[in-house]
Structure formats: C-alpha cells, structure tokens
Enzyme design. Structure first.
Site, PDB file in Angstrom:
ATOM      1  N   CYS A  31     -53.833  -9.499  -3.357  1.00 10.88           N
ATOM      2  CA  CYS A  31     -52.751 -10.450  -4.026  1.00 10.88           C
ATOM      3  C   CYS A  31     -52.097 -11.126  -2.797  1.00 10.88           C
ATOM      4  CB  CYS A  31     -51.695  -9.871  -5.182  1.00 10.88           C
ATOM      5  SG  CYS A  31     -52.663  -9.487  -6.740  1.00 10.88           S
ATOM      6  N   ARG A  78     -55.455 -14.047  -6.325  1.00 11.40           N
ATOM      7  CA  ARG A  78     -55.441 -12.972  -7.082  1.00 11.40           C
ATOM      8  C   ARG A  78     -56.375 -11.761  -7.062  1.00 11.40           C
ATOM      9  NH1 ARG A  78     -56.884 -12.126 -13.538  1.00 11.40           N
ATOM     10  NH2 ARG A  78     -55.593 -10.491 -13.829  1.00 11.40           N
ATOM     11  N   LEU A  79     -56.135 -10.673  -7.295  1.00 10.50           N
ATOM     12  CA  LEU A  79     -56.559  -9.426  -7.479  1.00 10.50           C
ATOM     13  C   LEU A  79     -56.375  -8.860  -8.607  1.00 10.50           C
ATOM     14  CD1 LEU A  79     -58.275  -6.949  -6.710  1.00 10.50           C
ATOM     15  CD2 LEU A  79     -56.223  -5.701  -5.475  1.00 10.50           C
ATOM     16  N   ALA A  80     -57.398  -8.684  -9.555  1.00  8.72           N
ATOM     17  CA  ALA A  80     -56.902  -8.042 -10.982  1.00  8.72           C
ATOM     18  C   ALA A  80     -56.972  -6.782 -10.886  1.00  8.72           C
ATOM     19  CB  ALA A  80     -58.096  -8.715 -12.069  1.00  8.72           C
ATOM     20  N   VAL A  82     -54.285  -4.680 -13.140  1.00  8.91           N
ATOM     21  CA  VAL A  82     -53.974  -4.152 -14.288  1.00  8.91           C
ATOM     22  C   VAL A  82     -54.427  -4.996 -15.462  1.00  8.91           C
ATOM     23  CG1 VAL A  82     -51.901  -3.537 -15.716  1.00  8.91           C
ATOM     24  CG2 VAL A  82     -51.878  -3.227 -13.085  1.00  8.91           C
ATOM     25  N   ASN A 104     -46.306 -10.015  -5.802  1.00  7.20           N
ATOM     26  CA  ASN A 104     -47.630  -9.258  -5.289  1.00  7.20           C
ATOM     27  C   ASN A 104     -47.106  -7.715  -5.422  1.00  7.20           C
ATOM     28  OD1 ASN A 104     -48.794  -8.499  -1.812  1.00  7.20           O
ATOM     29  ND2 ASN A 104     -49.569  -8.041  -4.111  1.00  7.20           N
ATOM     30  N   GLY A 105     -47.356  -7.006  -6.053  1.00  7.72           N
ATOM     31  CA  GLY A 105     -47.290  -5.507  -6.067  1.00  7.72           C
ATOM     32  C   GLY A 105     -47.366  -4.915  -7.523  1.00  7.72           C
ATOM     33  N   ASP A 127     -48.134  -5.737 -15.381  1.00  7.47           N
ATOM     34  CA  ASP A 127     -46.837  -4.810 -15.054  1.00  7.47           C
ATOM     35  C   ASP A 127     -45.722  -5.930 -14.837  1.00  7.47           C
ATOM     36  OD1 ASP A 127     -48.445  -5.694 -13.007  1.00  7.47           O
ATOM     37  OD2 ASP A 127     -47.674  -4.042 -11.744  1.00  7.47           O
ATOM     38  N   ILE A 318     -62.226   8.094   9.703  1.00 11.25           N
ATOM     39  CA  ILE A 318     -62.758   7.319  10.644  1.00 11.25           C
ATOM     40  C   ILE A 318     -62.865   7.846  12.160  1.00 11.25           C
ATOM     41  CG2 ILE A 318     -60.990   5.724  11.081  1.00 11.25           C
ATOM     42  CD1 ILE A 318     -63.090   3.570  11.600  1.00 11.25           C
ATOM     43  N   THR A 367     -48.169   0.395  19.961  1.00 14.77           N
ATOM     44  CA  THR A 367     -48.715   1.436  18.951  1.00 14.77           C
ATOM     45  C   THR A 367     -49.224   0.973  17.562  1.00 14.77           C
ATOM     46  OG1 THR A 367     -48.416   3.416  18.136  1.00 14.77           O
ATOM     47  CG2 THR A 367     -46.516   2.031  17.767  1.00 14.77           C
ATOM     48  N   ARG A 370     -52.767  -0.332  18.506  1.00 13.85           N
ATOM     49  CA  ARG A 370     -53.861   0.867  18.454  1.00 13.85           C
ATOM     50  C   ARG A 370     -54.262   1.349  17.306  1.00 13.85           C
ATOM     51  NH1 ARG A 370     -50.295   4.052  22.959  1.00 13.85           N
ATOM     52  NH2 ARG A 370     -50.664   2.603  24.674  1.00 13.85           N
ATOM     53  N   SER A 393     -52.829   6.304   0.784  1.00 15.42           N
ATOM     54  CA  SER A 393     -52.523   6.495   2.222  1.00 15.42           C
ATOM     55  C   SER A 393     -51.272   7.468   2.384  1.00 15.42           C
ATOM     56  CB  SER A 393     -52.458   5.142   2.987  1.00 15.42           C
ATOM     57  OG  SER A 393     -52.456   5.555   4.480  1.00 15.42           O
ATOM     58  N   GLY A 394     -51.189   7.898   3.679  1.00 12.15           N
ATOM     59  CA  GLY A 394     -49.869   8.727   3.804  1.00 12.15           C
ATOM     60  C   GLY A 394     -48.924   8.334   4.631  1.00 12.15           C
TER      61      GLY A 394
END
Length: 591
Positions: A31, A78-80, A82, A104-105, A127, A318, A367, A370, A393-394
């Site tokens: 989005c 747009r990314l659908a 929800v 966006n969120g 949402d 990766i 960084t 990289r 992701s972390g």
C-alpha cells in the site's frame, strides 16, 4: 487550474480515476499513500509523481479530487489484505461524509475497539474504518493513542477544515511531507513520490520524514493551502500505550522476580505474533537462523497450527550455500516444521543489486545498504516464486534487547538503557526503513512483532541491570525467557549475534570483505581524499561509503540531508558499522 481528467464520478460530487491492476504473478503488492493540498500546478501533471510508489500496491490505484477544493487530491496504491471488496481509498463512509482517509498499515485492535465503544453503522470490513469512528468520538490525539498497529495516515475533515497526519510509534509504516512557505502540502509514503513535485515558491522545499509517534494538525484554508497549527507526540516507546487497557492480555503478574518477568515476556511476545495473523493473504516469515527471526518463525508456526490456517507457513533464508545463516536457518526450519525456501546468491549478484537497493532505500547509510541487499533479493524471490504476501520478520529486537555486540562495552546499565531507547527512536532511519523498503519494493507487507507496543513498553520497564548482556552473551534475558520451552533448538537459542549483512556469505569470505574488494576498483584514493570537499554533508570516510554516496547523489541530487547521521557502534573505536571490524568481535566457533 488544471484538474484530474474526469474519468467517472462518485455520486456526482468529485472527480476520480480508479484502475484495477493486472493480477499476474509479476505484479508487486503493497500500500502507498499520497496527497496534495493547495497545489499551484496542474494536478494531472503532479499525479505522475505518485506513480513512483506504484510498487507498493498492485491491486488497484486511484486518484480523487476533494469536493470544493480543485487543487487538492488524494492518491492511493492498494494491496488488499483485509477487506478485498470495499477497501479502496480514500476511505469514506455515509455516516461521516465530511471525512476523507488514506492510510497504510494494519490496526490489530480494530474489532476490539469497535465492540468496546459500540460503534455502529459500519460500512466496510476495513480495519482503517475504526479511525473515522474514533476521531468523530474522541478527536485526533486520543484516536491515535488507541490504535494498536502500524500506520501512516492522512485524515481530512472538510466540515472543520482540518488536515491531520499521523504515524505509528516506531515508524514501521513510512511517510514523508513537503511543506512550502506559502502553505502547499504534499505527503507520500516514500520521498521519491515528492522529489519531482513542483510549486510556485522560488526556493526549494525540504522533504522530511514525518516523525514516528506524532500527529500534526493543519488548518485548511479556502484556497486549499494549509497552515500547521499543532504537532504532538501521542506515544513514546517507554510508556504503556493507552490501548493496553483493551488488549487481550490483561493483568500481567507484577514484580521483577526472574520467573515472573520471563513468563510475561513469553506471554506478550506470543500475543504480539498472534494479533499479527490478521490477513486474507498468505503469511510467510524471513528466517536468518539468528535468535530473533527464529523466535518469530517458531511462534508463528505454532500459532498458525492453533488457528488452523489452511496452509503451511513458508520460511525464507538467503545466503551463500555454506553461509552461517543458511545452515542455522535450515536447522530451525527442520525443527519447527516450516515449508522452507533457501535463496542462494553470489557476491556478484549482490553487488549488481546495490544501485537498485539504494534507489528504493533513499539513503546512503552504510550498514543499512549492506543489510538491505540480502533482504531485497529474498523479497524478490518471495514475490516471483511463491504466493506469500504478508511477511513476518525479527526487526527491532536488537535495539530493544541490547543485542548489538557493542553493548558489551556499555559503561553503565543506565547508559545501555538510554542507548537502547535512542536506537528504538531512530529505527525509522535505519533498520525499519530497510525492512519496509526492501519488502515494499516487491509488494510484500512487513510485520514486526518485536516492535509491538505492549511488548516493548514492558521490556523497557524492566530493571536496567536485568536487560544488559550477561555472562558474555547479549540478549541474555530474552534467551533465558525461552529456555526450556523447546520452541527452537538450544544451539540457536544461544547462538551469538551475527549481523544479517555479515552472516549471509561464506565464513571464508564475508559479504563485508566482498564489498571492500569491489570498492577498491570503483573508487580511487584521490576521490576519497577529496571526499570532504565533494560532499560537505556527512562526507564518506571509506571507499564503500563513497560509492554509496555517488549512487545516491545520481538518483536523488541535492537530497543528502535526508540522512542526519550514519549508524555506528558506541563506546568503542569504530570507523565502520560492521561487527566484524570491531576488536570485541569473536566468530562463533560452532558456525
């Protein structure tokens, strides 16, 4: 004044152009938001700038004029995720015809808030509709503070002639603004969507990131121009968020005994992952084989089974075939039972991608670039080869839990705690920026449970001594909290910190060393000697930094001040951000 071309009309009130995108597998998903208030130039020409962020949303795009303001408009890619049927933006509902919203969120507690405050007359399943109801009832400040999620929004109230901007606590969702002296405001998810915006002022207007955790209020004048009248912080990471009162995890045991603390950490972390399962698109997870991504992936797989998701969780690693990350991730994936994908790449392929990566990042921080190359390439693989769209992701764990190796050199627990908060507040300039742009470049949606508001507030409330490295091991408290839980293998639970950009390649030759070798041929000694004259703002000190700066200047000339400072370790003599260059770095003998 030139308006958008009239392709169709919505109840004969305003112009808009809407176009569904091609749904082939090469089309990215994400989005992107964009808006202009008080443009002096032709809107149809200005809107070409919005197409620079088309990679953020493939399902459809839309431009819409604002009723009564011929020089104001919204744009949305747009990314659908929800509500796939009624999720187009600007979001407007019949109950509040004077409110316009693009955002966006994801708002993870939207259903909880809807039920608690007994909001009725809902028109969509989106949402973000909760923002309209909360704003109408409580105003902008309380609205923002009640949102549990990640977001960047532009809210227009034509009845009261106000424009509001807001961004989540850590800036997980990006937003930039351009404001001229005469009141022309332009807003976009990425800076590149504003860099070619034209305006009547003779002096150039600065493009600045909107500060995370803040809302800004503008008066909207009759001519469409704006005036900033107020900017406030609605949440700081060290404070318990207001929405905690409505969270599903209630009444955590108090006190700082080790067992209570560890139990609370586990409860809040699992809750952080669970709430992020909200999606109609397939969920996957990046897996480097380090502590953070392994805890996220393992918890995700566990909860996906409990929630009876109809597909297995895909994990993605990766690196070179014999890289520490690839080998460790393989062990974790086998242990947790994920559908694992390995993406191998060579230093040559990584070097080839650097220019593209800098274009998407909009930074020349060493960084960040990289570490972004691997994330960019694995995101491309996910987009091209799989149907996973929502990617866990972390990110955020190292900043929160004092995971960087240099924390071993902190002079006092208080200094370490202060630097942890500093890093969290600067995430939007570095790691969160990297994670958003590399995934969004390929239309993937990032989710980061370690940056859950309640989890971070609780962790930062713990005694400073408890959060420090212990027994020579960074993130000791986090590791100890999951000891004996059999969530991930013990060897991974206690695996030493390895920077993502360093662990991707062979132990024989790191990604860092490959870059240094390449830059010797790209930048000569004479160029580096003149770096302070060539680049007055943050002059590069190494050939690698010089090369990145050159590429950045070609793509974004005159925009060097987008970066305020380089990311660098503290409390230790360092000229490079790589952990491998530090005197205290010790490679894991088990790798």
């Amino acid at each position: 004044m030139c308006q958008l071309h009239h392709f169709a009309s919505l109840e004969n009130t305003n112009d808009f152009f809407w176009c569904p995108r091609n749904k082939d597998r090469s089309s990215p998903r994400m989005c992107g938001i964009w808006a202009l208030f008080g443009s002096d130039e032709c809107l149809s020409v200005q809107c070409t700038s919005a197409m620079k962020i088309a990679h953020r949303g493939p399902d459809a795009f839309r431009f819409e004029n604002v009723n009564g303001y011929t020089n104001c408009c919204f744009g949305f890619h747009r990314l659908a995720i929800v509500d796939q049927l009624y999720g187009m933006q600007p979001l407007r509902v019949k109950k509040f015809p004077y409110l316009w919203l693009v955002y966006n969120g994801e708002i993870y507690n939207h259903q909880t808030l809807k039920n608690h405050f007994e909001f009725t007359d809902y028109q969509t399943k989106v949402d973000g509709e909760i923002l309209l109801h909360l704003y109408d009832r409580f105003g902008i400040q309380k609205m923002a503070s009640l949102l549990d999620g990640v977001f960047a929004f532009i809210l227009l109230d034509t009845a009261n002639r106000k424009v509001f901007l807001g961004r989540d606590t850590y800036g997980v969702r990006p937003m930039f603004k351009l404001l001229t002296d005469n009141g022309f405001l332009a807003v976009c998810s990425e800076a590149k969507g504003l860099s070619d915006i034209t305006h009547s002022m003779s002096s150039p207007a600065n493009i600045t990131p909107f500060l995370p955790g803040h809302v800004e209020v503008f008066d909207l004048k009759l001519n469409g121009k704006v005036e900033s009248v107020q900017i406030d912080r609605f949440h700081c990471c060290t404070l318990e968020p207001q929405h905690a009162a409505y969270d599903t995890v209630e009444n955590l045991p108090s006190g700082f005994s080790p067992e209570v603390v560890k139990s609370n950490i586990r409860s809040l972390f699992e809750n952080a992952v669970r709430k992020r399962l909200m999606a109609h698109r397939r969920i996957g997870c990046l897996l480097s084989g380090g502590l953070d991504s392994s805890l996220v992936a393992a918890t995700l797989v566990k909860l996906a089974k409990e929630e009876k998701l109809k597909y297995p969780i895909q994990t993605f690693a990766i690196g070179a075939e014999d890289s520490p990350d690839i080998l460790a991730a393989r062990k974790v994936a086998s242990y947790i039972g994920s559908e694992h994908h390995e993406v191998n790449f060579t230093p040559e392929e990584g070097l080839k991608a650097v220019d593209e990566v800098i274009f998407h990042l909009e930074t020349y921080d060493i960084t960040t670039i990289r570490a972004s190359v691997g994330m960019y390439l694995v995101s491309k693989y996910i987009r091209d080869k799989t149907d996973s769209v929502v990617i866990f992701s972390g990110e955020g764990s190292d900043e929160l839990t004092q995971g960087y190796i240099y924390f071993h050199k902190a002079p006092t627990p208080s200094a370490a705690a202060e630097d942890s908060v500093r890093l969290l507040k600067e995430l939007y300039l570095f790691d969160v920026l990297r994670a958003d742009r590399t995934t969004a470049a390929h239309g993937l949606e990032l989710r980061v449970p370690f940056l859950d508001h309640r989890f971070t507030a609780y962790y930062l409330s713990l005694p400073e001594e408890m959060r420090q490295p212990k027994d020579g091991v960074e993130k000791h408290l986090l590791r100890d909290a999951f000891k004996g839980q059999n969530l991930i293998p013990d060897e991974i639970l206690w695996r030493r910190k390895e920077a993502f950009s360093d662990g991707m390649m062979s132990v024989k030759k790191s990604w860092y060393n490959s870059l240094q070798d390449q830059m010797e041929s790209e930048v000569n000694d004479a160029q580096l000697e003149k770096a302070t004259k060539t680049f007055s703002h943050l002059p590069p000190r190494t050939k690698e930094a010089y090369y990145y700066r050159q590429v950045f200047e070609k793509k974004y000339p005159g925009r060097a001040e987008w970066l305020s400072h380089y990311w660098m370790p503290r409390w230790i003599s360092a000229t490079d951000p790589s952990a491998r260059t530090l005197s205290i770095y010790k490679p894991d003998k088990d790798q």
